[in-house]
Design a protein around this motif. Structure first.
Motif, short mmCIF file in Angstrom:
data_model
loop_
_atom_site.label_atom_id
_atom_site.label_comp_id
_atom_site.label_asym_id
_atom_site.label_seq_id
_atom_site.Cartn_x
_atom_site.Cartn_y
_atom_site.Cartn_z
N THR A 197 0.84 -1.20 0.00
CA THR A 197 0.00 0.00 0.00
C THR A 197 0.87 1.25 0.00
O THR A 197 0.61 2.20 -0.73
CB THR A 197 -0.92 0.00 1.24
N THR A 198 1.93 1.25 0.80
CA THR A 198 2.83 2.40 0.86
C THR A 198 3.52 2.61 -0.48
O THR A 198 3.67 3.75 -0.95
CB THR A 198 3.86 2.20 1.98
N ALA A 199 3.94 1.52 -1.12
CA ALA A 199 4.59 1.63 -2.42
C ALA A 199 3.63 2.18 -3.47
O ALA A 199 4.01 3.04 -4.28
CB ALA A 199 5.12 0.26 -2.85
N LEU A 200 2.40 1.73 -3.45
CA LEU A 200 1.40 2.22 -4.39
C LEU A 200 1.14 3.71 -4.18
O LEU A 200 1.03 4.48 -5.14
CB LEU A 200 0.11 1.42 -4.26
N ALA B 95 3.26 5.86 -2.93
CA ALA B 95 4.46 6.58 -3.37
C ALA B 95 4.46 6.74 -4.89
O ALA B 95 4.81 7.80 -5.42
CB ALA B 95 5.71 5.85 -2.90
N VAL B 96 4.06 5.70 -5.61
CA VAL B 96 3.99 5.77 -7.07
C VAL B 96 2.95 6.79 -7.51
O VAL B 96 3.19 7.59 -8.43
CB VAL B 96 3.71 4.37 -7.67
N LEU B 97 1.79 6.80 -6.86
CA LEU B 97 0.76 7.78 -7.19
C LEU B 97 1.26 9.20 -6.97
O LEU B 97 1.03 10.10 -7.79
CB LEU B 97 -0.49 7.53 -6.36
N ALA C 123 4.40 10.23 -6.92
CA ALA C 123 5.45 10.54 -7.90
C ALA C 123 4.85 10.91 -9.25
O ALA C 123 5.30 11.87 -9.90
CB ALA C 123 6.40 9.36 -8.03
N ALA C 124 3.84 10.18 -9.67
CA ALA C 124 3.19 10.49 -10.95
C ALA C 124 2.53 11.86 -10.88
O ALA C 124 2.62 12.66 -11.83
CB ALA C 124 2.16 9.42 -11.28
N GLY C 125 1.88 12.16 -9.79
CA GLY C 125 1.25 13.47 -9.63
C GLY C 125 2.26 14.59 -9.63
O GLY C 125 2.02 15.66 -10.22
N LEU C 126 3.39 14.39 -8.97
CA LEU C 126 4.42 15.42 -8.94
C LEU C 126 5.03 15.61 -10.33
O LEU C 126 5.40 16.74 -10.70
CB LEU C 126 5.49 15.08 -7.91
N ALA C 127 5.16 14.54 -11.11
CA ALA C 127 5.66 14.66 -12.48
C ALA C 127 4.71 15.51 -13.32
O ALA C 127 5.15 16.37 -14.11
CB ALA C 127 5.84 13.28 -13.10
N ALA D 100 -0.08 19.77 -4.56
CA ALA D 100 -0.74 19.60 -3.25
C ALA D 100 -1.57 18.33 -3.23
O ALA D 100 -1.54 17.56 -2.26
CB ALA D 100 -1.61 20.81 -2.95
N VAL D 101 -2.32 18.07 -4.30
CA VAL D 101 -3.14 16.86 -4.36
C VAL D 101 -2.26 15.63 -4.50
O VAL D 101 -2.55 14.57 -3.95
CB VAL D 101 -4.16 16.98 -5.52
N ALA D 102 -1.15 15.76 -5.23
CA ALA D 102 -0.25 14.62 -5.45
C ALA D 102 0.43 14.17 -4.16
O ALA D 102 0.77 12.99 -4.02
CB ALA D 102 0.80 14.98 -6.49
N LEU D 103 0.63 15.05 -3.23
CA LEU D 103 1.29 14.69 -1.97
C LEU D 103 0.35 13.98 -0.99
O LEU D 103 0.80 13.39 -0.01
CB LEU D 103 1.88 15.93 -1.32
N LEU D 104 -0.96 14.02 -1.24
CA LEU D 104 -1.91 13.41 -0.31
C LEU D 104 -1.72 11.90 -0.14
O LEU D 104 -1.72 11.43 1.00
CB LEU D 104 -3.35 13.72 -0.74
N PRO D 105 -1.59 11.09 -1.20
CA PRO D 105 -1.47 9.65 -0.98
C PRO D 105 -0.29 9.26 -0.10
O PRO D 105 -0.42 8.43 0.81
CB PRO D 105 -1.30 9.07 -2.40
N VAL D 106 0.87 9.87 -0.33
CA VAL D 106 2.04 9.53 0.48
C VAL D 106 1.84 10.01 1.93
O VAL D 106 2.23 9.34 2.88
CB VAL D 106 3.33 10.09 -0.17
N GLY D 107 1.22 11.17 2.10
CA GLY D 107 0.96 11.67 3.45
C GLY D 107 -0.01 10.77 4.21
O GLY D 107 0.18 10.49 5.40
N LEU D 108 -1.07 10.32 3.53
CA LEU D 108 -2.04 9.42 4.18
C LEU D 108 -1.39 8.09 4.56
O LEU D 108 -1.67 7.54 5.63
CB LEU D 108 -3.23 9.19 3.25
#
Length: 150
Positions: A3-6, A8-10, A12-16, A35-43
């Motif tokens: 889940t954490t890896a997924l 992180a990938v989400l 990274a794609a958002g930041l790209a 801002a939205v791209a950082l949400l998955p890794v933060g959660l």
């Protein structure tokens, strides 16, 4: 771990995508995307993703128990009876029913007051400066309004 890896990938794609948008000189939009791209890794880092999964699993288990266990049905029946009893007592109290209590006696040792509280006459008050200043009519009106709670 997966889940954490997924997450992180989400992120990274958002930041790209945000970097690409910033390259096009749309900085405000790029900042929102970042801002939205950082949400998955933060959660994931906060543990809220696993908490959501546990809540979902618990809700599914409860729903299965609701369907297949009669004790859960009886539990809802008991809750319904409780709500009906409470509502009935509120309805009776609103209609003027009592809980077996009597209003306080006017004289200590008496069984009940001589007059009910609502029919007791209010003590008459005199305005300060008892001379007739032309306001005596308004004093009567004021007294009536005070008796009625207005």
């Amino acid at each position: 771990m997966l889940t954490t890896a997924l997450c992180a990938v989400l992120s990274a794609a958002g930041l790209a995508i945000a970097v690409q948008t910033a390259y096009r000189r749309r900085y405000l939009r790029a900042t929102r995307i970042a801002a939205v791209a950082l949400l998955p890794v933060g959660l994931a880092m906060a543990g809220l993703v696993t908490l959501g999964r546990k809540i979902g699993t618990a809700s599914a288990d409860w729903a299965a128990d609701l369907i297949f266990k009669p004790t859960v049905w009886l539990g809802f029946g008991v809750i319904g009876v409780s709500a009906l009893l409470y509502g009935a007592t509120r309805l009776i109290a609103a209609r003027g029913g009592t809980d077996g209590e009597q209003p306080p006696a006017a004289v200590p040792g008496a069984s009940s007051p001589a007059l009910p509280v609502s029919s007791r006459p209010a003590p008459k008050r005199r305005a300060a400066g008892s001379g007739d200043s032309g306001l005596s009519d308004f004093a009567d009106v004021e007294e009536i309004l005070k008796r009625r709670g207005i």
